[in-house]
Design an enzyme around this catalytic site. Sequence first.
Site, short mmCIF file in Angstrom:
data_model
loop_
_atom_site.label_atom_id
_atom_site.label_comp_id
_atom_site.label_asym_id
_atom_site.label_seq_id
_atom_site.Cartn_x
_atom_site.Cartn_y
_atom_site.Cartn_z
CB CYS A 1 -6.18 11.75 9.35
SG CYS A 1 -5.24 12.89 8.77
CB CYS A 2 -5.62 15.51 12.89
SG CYS A 2 -4.28 15.67 11.60
CG HIS B 1 2.84 11.61 3.23
ND1 HIS B 1 2.47 11.28 4.70
CD2 HIS B 1 1.64 12.33 2.79
CE1 HIS B 1 1.22 12.03 4.88
NE2 HIS B 1 0.83 12.41 3.66
CD GLU C 1 -1.12 15.11 8.51
OE1 GLU C 1 -2.09 14.47 8.84
OE2 GLU C 1 -0.36 15.00 7.71
CD GLU D 1 -1.01 15.89 3.52
OE1 GLU D 1 -0.68 14.53 3.84
OE2 GLU D 1 -2.20 16.30 3.77
CG ASP E 1 -2.07 0.94 1.10
OD1 ASP E 1 -3.06 0.60 0.27
OD2 ASP E 1 -1.95 2.18 1.67
N GLY E 2 0.21 2.14 -0.75
CA GLY E 2 1.15 3.39 -0.67
C GLY E 2 1.41 4.16 0.44
CG HIS E 3 -0.78 6.33 4.20
ND1 HIS E 3 -0.31 5.94 5.50
CD2 HIS E 3 -1.19 7.70 4.26
CE1 HIS E 3 -0.23 7.14 6.19
NE2 HIS E 3 -0.85 8.18 5.32
CB CYS F 1 -1.46 12.56 11.57
SG CYS F 1 -2.99 12.51 11.73
#
Length: 649
Positions: free
Chosen positions: A411-412, A261, A331, A315, A184-186, A333
């Site tokens: 998300c945060c 990222h 960020e 980001e 997965d990319g993330h 997160c």
Amino acid sequence: MGKTQMVQSKVTGGFWGKIQKKIAGETLYQQYEILNGKKEGLRPEQYSSCILNFEIAAGKKDETYKGYVYSDSELAKWMEAAAYSLRNEPDERLEKMMDDLVGLISDAQMEDGYVNTYFQVLRPQSRLKHFAFSCELYNMGHLMEAAVAYYEATGKRRFLDVMCRTGDLLCRLMEQEGYCHVYDGHPEIELGLCRLFQATGERRYLILAKHFIDERGEQPCFFLTEELLGDNDEGANDKWFGADHHLAHMPVRQQEKADGHAVKAVYLYSAVAELVKEGQDEDGTLERAMLRVWKNMTEKRMYVTGAIGQQGYGERFTTDYDLPSDRGYLESCASIGICFWAKRLLALYQDPRYADVMERALYNSVLAGWSLDGRGYFYTNTLHYKRGVTDYREDCKHMENGRQRWFRCACCPPNIMRLITDIQNYALTVVRDTIFFQLYMQGQWKIRTGETIVTVTTNTDYPFDGVVRIHLSTERYPAKARIALRIPEWCKIYGISVDGKRSRNLNISKHGYVILDVELLQDRTIILDMEMEARYVFVNEKVWDCAGKAALVRGPIVYCLEAFDQEEGGLDGIRFSLNSGITIIEGEGILEGAKLLETQGDRIKSSLEGKLYADKPAEAEKCRIRAIPYYTWQNRGETDMDVWLPYRE
């Protein structure tokens, strides 16, 4: 002494007790309402349909999918936070909400174990075909973490069984030709799989997590030729969104710098730390890469507040020493992810330097992301804000105009909740026969040492006071306890006493813990007294944005200046006078309970008479400077803010 093991942990009051109480009584319910479609007080782009999307996927609602590829993760993080909160304090209403959500997710899950509402409802033909920007496995990883948290909090297996079926689907899939090299990319699925392994003992989940990390960065990177999804991939594969954006520009074992990222990086290396702990790094190359990246990140790419991510577009990290105060992304997160990673590093190495970084991120950039009234959030956490300028510049457009009730990508907010509801498990690291104190807070921990349980109870007003009282008791006397007290990097003078007797000839570990071997013939009390003086910190001259400037800190807290606390003129022309004393004053109103700092500085008074430039320097006059904890800024209204100021000797 025998093996030492954590049995139970709980915040009992103090700084974190107040915050956890607010989360349990107010914030979790507020966030749930938003995730369930509440619109009051929100702008249309902030509306959430997270729960509705699961209802659609389960066939319970016949409506149109609304949301983004990553929306499932927002509900998952909320559920993980709710699970931790239930473990802290029973709440029948909250548990009923969780059980209903678990039932909904179970109903939405496909027969083969697949669960992802975006693809099930909106793009079924694209399922498991796009990995760079789809967040498909990322969402599943967060649901896995939430499922394990709920199982551990309540003993209920339904959610865990649901996500094990998803894990089993991925295990089968990655054995097939055409899938055996994808990831997965993330990063996040890796953490979810590690959690499934730890909860079930099923090694296939651990092996799959290792597989994803081993495949990441193998060249040629398939992300660069993958057909785009057409959602969440604007600008894909340009200079800022290429393979390094996904930490896929080279194999993980070869990586040396904090690249790409920022959130992806800290999630990835948190999972790497899990693999190292579980013995999945036979040649040590993952471990060495992880430590290289940590060193680069903390020594050359981290802000004074413990924040990371120097550029808004992508980001992401940029280059060494590029730490702009106004244009950085920082960020929330990403700072939360630093705490996730540091906790795992402490379990591996018991080196207080990791706790120093974790503490800095926690008390500054993490807490800054959540308002003091519990209802507003920052997605990004700038160190310099100038009304009318920051709001106007394109390269500052990631900064919201004031704290927000929610976000398009939310998300945060739930991420902050899942960290804070579990914060007591970041405080102590129990390894072999030693109890390591990493964060100081008011709480109680029950720890099995050999055949008995030692209860460790702490009382402190940290982070605004450096006195920590540690009470040790046991169900069976006599007993022994080995205690390792972290002396933070900011602390230069400290004292330790046991039952009122000052300890001398202290045993200092090579990294900086004070080691105490305590004989428990009766209850014992240890007092750690750390002098918490306010001081200035200065930046490396290579950080050109802040060179020649200073910041105020006290203990773990970084301070900032807001314009309406200063005398006439706001922040324009202010500079510190380093030889002036610093006074501690009590906060009032919404800042009650916090310690503020006051000192004397200079304010440059322009003699240019309206001109932009002149051939003579301006004069300066003395002025009072008042500073507040950085995490409390913009809680009293919108105003200019700065962390770094020029100074004179």
